[in-house]
Design a protein around this motif. Structure first.
Motif, PDB file in Angstrom:
ATOM      1  N   PRO A 112      -2.115 -12.608   8.677  1.00 38.52           N
ATOM      2  CA  PRO A 112      -2.106 -11.149   8.868  1.00 38.52           C
ATOM      3  C   PRO A 112      -1.209 -10.433   7.859  1.00 38.52           C
ATOM      4  O   PRO A 112      -1.559  -9.349   7.373  1.00 38.52           O
ATOM      5  CB  PRO A 112      -1.577 -10.979  10.297  1.00 38.52           C
ATOM      6  CG  PRO A 112      -1.956 -12.238  10.984  1.00 38.52           C
ATOM      7  CD  PRO A 112      -1.807 -13.307   9.950  1.00 38.52           C
ATOM      8  N   SER A 121      -3.079 -10.521   4.485  1.00 34.62           N
ATOM      9  CA  SER A 121      -4.323  -9.737   4.469  1.00 34.62           C
ATOM     10  C   SER A 121      -4.054  -8.240   4.403  1.00 34.62           C
ATOM     11  O   SER A 121      -4.896  -7.478   3.910  1.00 34.62           O
ATOM     12  CB  SER A 121      -5.167 -10.063   5.703  1.00 34.62           C
ATOM     13  OG  SER A 121      -4.522  -9.618   6.887  1.00 34.62           O
ATOM     14  N   THR A 122      -2.884  -7.780   4.905  1.00 33.04           N
ATOM     15  CA  THR A 122      -2.569  -6.346   4.838  1.00 33.04           C
ATOM     16  C   THR A 122      -2.416  -5.880   3.395  1.00 33.04           C
ATOM     17  O   THR A 122      -2.520  -4.681   3.121  1.00 33.04           O
ATOM     18  CB  THR A 122      -1.262  -6.037   5.599  1.00 33.04           C
ATOM     19  OG1 THR A 122      -0.194  -6.838   5.076  1.00 33.04           O
ATOM     20  CG2 THR A 122      -1.412  -6.313   7.088  1.00 33.04           C
ATOM     21  N   VAL A 159      -8.288 -11.029   8.127  1.00 36.77           N
ATOM     22  CA  VAL A 159      -7.337 -12.082   8.478  1.00 36.77           C
ATOM     23  C   VAL A 159      -8.041 -13.443   8.469  1.00 36.77           C
ATOM     24  O   VAL A 159      -7.502 -14.440   7.982  1.00 36.77           O
ATOM     25  CB  VAL A 159      -6.707 -11.815   9.856  1.00 36.77           C
ATOM     26  CG1 VAL A 159      -5.826 -12.993  10.287  1.00 36.77           C
ATOM     27  CG2 VAL A 159      -5.880 -10.535   9.822  1.00 36.77           C
TER      28      VAL A 159
END
Length: 235
Positions: free
Chosen positions: A54, A57-58, A64
């Motif tokens: 997570p 992926s941000t 994710v």
């Protein structure tokens, strides 16, 4: 405004080896995997040793689950490893390591350098054969080709040194492989490894011979086109 600039500077920088951009395709890394590797590297540089999917992926345009899949592939390919760590207070934790990536980059770099050197050596050897044939005015015999190869491969004479020995033979008017072989033998015995050393060594011998006293029955006036030479075969 100034505070924003200071904050931007405090974010720091990461240094990416140019070799990574040069060889990632050769290592079978696609662009998504490359960007993910850069983010993992960035997290490690900032002190986060085990960024989660997570978190990664941000910073990317993938989900994710896609991030998790890419991480799994990179671990399978051997570019990232998960290692055990331990804090100063004894707490154990997991962390990513991209040392395997750097090792593979070094291997790819060295492999390419070795290949380039091999191709360069082959081209130099071909040029050497051509130079010999031009000086001899004919194709080299199989025995002469083999001798030339032995000088390079077995005796480890540099091509430039072999060309210098050929020049000595031309100057001395003794253009044959036995004479050149003797020159190379003498140079190797005396530690001659550079063109400058070879020229100096040959010039000293020719100068020494030109200063030798002539026999009483010899002409005292030398020919202007005569070139003194050192007879290596008499050593």
């Amino acid at each position: 405004m100034n505070k924003n600039i200071i904050k931007w500077v405090q974010e720091g920088n990461i240094t990416i080896p140019r070799a990574l951009l040069t060889y990632y395709k050769q290592l079978n890394i696609n662009e998504e995997e490359l960007v993910l590797l850069l983010h993992v590297f960035s997290f490690l540089e900032s002190g986060n040793d085990f960024p989660t999917p997570p978190e990664i992926s941000t910073r990317m345009t993938i989900s994710v689950s896609q991030c998790s899949e890419l991480l799994r592939k990179l671990i399978q390919k051997g570019f990232i490893t998960i290692e055990d760590g331990q804090s100063t207070d004894g707490i154990r934790f997991e962390k990513y390591s991209i040392e395997p990536l750097w090792e593979k980059l070094v291997q790819a770099f060295l492999l390419e350098q070795n290949q380039q050197q091999k191709e360069q050596n082959q081209q130099t050897e071909m040029n050497l054969y051509t130079i010999f044939e031009q000086e001899f005015g004919r194709p080299l015999s199989p025995f002469e080709c083999e001798t030339l190869g032995l000088w390079i491969d077995d005796d480890r004479h540099e091509p430039l040194i072999i060309k210098a020995a050929l020049r000595e033979a031309v100057i001395s008017g003794k253009l044959n492989f036995r004479y050149i072989d003797r020159i190379l033998f003498e140079w190797k015995k005396n530690g001659i490894k550079t063109i400058e050393q070879a020229k100096s060594y040959g010039n000293k011998f020719r100068q020494h011979q030109s200063q030798q006293p002539r026999a009483n029955n010899e002409e005292q006036t030398p020919r202007k086109d005569a070139v003194p030479f050192y007879n290596w075969l008499e050593q």
